[in-house]
Design an enzyme around this catalytic site. Sequence first.
Site, PDB file in Angstrom:
ATOM      1  N   HIS A 256      -2.428  13.165  36.921  1.00  0.00           N
ATOM      2  CA  HIS A 256      -1.813  14.485  36.736  1.00  0.00           C
ATOM      3  C   HIS A 256      -2.321  15.065  35.420  1.00  0.00           C
ATOM      4  CE1 HIS A 256       1.351  17.487  37.409  1.00  0.00           C
ATOM      5  NE2 HIS A 256       1.627  17.402  36.122  1.00  0.00           N
TER       6      HIS A 256
ATOM      7  N   SER B 120       0.817  11.207  34.202  1.00  0.00           N
ATOM      8  CA  SER B 120       0.406  12.399  33.466  1.00  0.00           C
ATOM      9  C   SER B 120      -0.335  11.987  32.200  1.00  0.00           C
ATOM     10  CB  SER B 120       1.616  13.245  33.084  1.00  0.00           C
ATOM     11  OG  SER B 120       1.213  14.186  32.112  1.00  0.00           O
TER      12      SER B 120
ATOM     13  N   GLY C  53       8.642  15.490  35.561  1.00  0.00           N
ATOM     14  CA  GLY C  53       9.426  15.575  34.333  1.00  0.00           C
ATOM     15  C   GLY C  53      10.566  14.580  34.283  1.00  0.00           C
ATOM     16  N   GLY C  54      10.525  13.676  33.321  1.00  0.00           N
ATOM     17  CA  GLY C  54      11.624  12.738  33.126  1.00  0.00           C
ATOM     18  C   GLY C  54      11.743  11.665  34.192  1.00  0.00           C
TER      19      GLY C  54
ATOM     20  N   MET D 154      -1.781  23.437  29.136  1.00  0.00           N
ATOM     21  CA  MET D 154      -0.819  24.371  28.527  1.00  0.00           C
ATOM     22  C   MET D 154      -1.534  25.315  27.583  1.00  0.00           C
ATOM     23  SD  MET D 154       2.065  21.634  27.450  1.00  0.00           S
ATOM     24  CE  MET D 154       2.643  20.371  28.577  1.00  0.00           C
TER      25      MET D 154
ATOM     26  N   GLY E 136       4.786  10.593  32.886  1.00  0.00           N
ATOM     27  CA  GLY E 136       3.967  10.535  31.681  1.00  0.00           C
ATOM     28  C   GLY E 136       4.397   9.402  30.778  1.00  0.00           C
ATOM     29  N   SER E 137       5.494   9.621  30.036  1.00  0.00           N
ATOM     30  CA  SER E 137       5.915   8.597  29.072  1.00  0.00           C
ATOM     31  C   SER E 137       6.306   7.288  29.746  1.00  0.00           C
ATOM     32  CB  SER E 137       7.040   9.132  28.183  1.00  0.00           C
ATOM     33  OG  SER E 137       7.871  10.006  28.877  1.00  0.00           O
TER      34      SER E 137
ATOM     35  N   GLY F 143       6.344  22.101  29.349  1.00  0.00           N
ATOM     36  CA  GLY F 143       5.932  22.279  27.962  1.00  0.00           C
ATOM     37  C   GLY F 143       5.751  20.986  27.184  1.00  0.00           C
ATOM     38  N   PHE F 144       6.573  20.003  27.502  1.00  0.00           N
ATOM     39  CA  PHE F 144       6.520  18.760  26.717  1.00  0.00           C
ATOM     40  C   PHE F 144       6.789  17.550  27.596  1.00  0.00           C
ATOM     41  CE2 PHE F 144       7.792  22.238  24.014  1.00  0.00           C
ATOM     42  CZ  PHE F 144       6.971  22.085  22.900  1.00  0.00           C
ATOM     43  N   GLY F 145       6.106  16.455  27.280  1.00  0.00           N
ATOM     44  CA  GLY F 145       6.438  15.178  27.899  1.00  0.00           C
ATOM     45  C   GLY F 145       7.675  14.612  27.227  1.00  0.00           C
TER      46      GLY F 145
END
Length: 217
Positions: free
Chosen positions: A32, A7, A175-176, A36, A196-197, A141-143
């Site tokens: 990805h 992401s 997510g996560g 938003m 992502g992270s 909403g958030f990484g």
Amino acid sequence: MRAIAPSILSADFGELRQEIERINLSEADLFHVDVMDGTFVPNISFGFPIMETLCKYAEKPLDVHLMIVHPEKYVERFCDAGAYSVGFHLEAVEDPMPILSLIRNKNVRTCLTINPDIDVHRLDPYLDQVDMVLLMSVFAGFGGQKFIPETLDKIRYVRSEITRRNLSTLIEVDGGVNQKNAGDIFAAGADILVAGSAVFHSDDPAAAVAAMKHSVA
Ligand code: DX5
Ligand code: ZN
């Protein structure tokens, strides 16, 4: 299928081109693209200018995840901007069918997504109408959030429905996701993992992608 979709939301936008090129050289399968609007989710990410930069430098298909109200207003523009797949949230719309048609008419793959608090059975009527479903494993909403473990049961349920109904619909999870849980998420029946992270905050993004892609439960 076992695919990884980094992401771009977690990338360093000060060196976006280099970040994209790092992923081009990795075993990642897709980029990805998290869009938003500050209304559907309490955060604003980016839109068409970043999509254009991605299109210019990315050597892998662009998987667009719209976290916006009124996706019907924008899906065609994302298709025209070079998306490989376009997904939007089922809970953001009254009737997804006409919006899925707008995407399909552009010869772009369709994806329906749900947040963790939406009953997974709401996807049932659409499993044979889309190329892909995206199960959120954090609230959109958030990484950088923590994977919600109950998602694994939802993946198993959707996988069993796809098998029972003999469909080829893909399951994406977002997510996560990290190197520790990727093996379990694939084992539950996911085809595509968004990360992502775990990719962009790693010292070696390509190694992180490879570790997730080849991880075992
Ligand atoms: C969340 C986005 C995700 C997010 C993933 O709203 O849809 O794609 O960027 O980031 P990580 O992998 O850090 O949870
Ligand atoms: Zn996403």
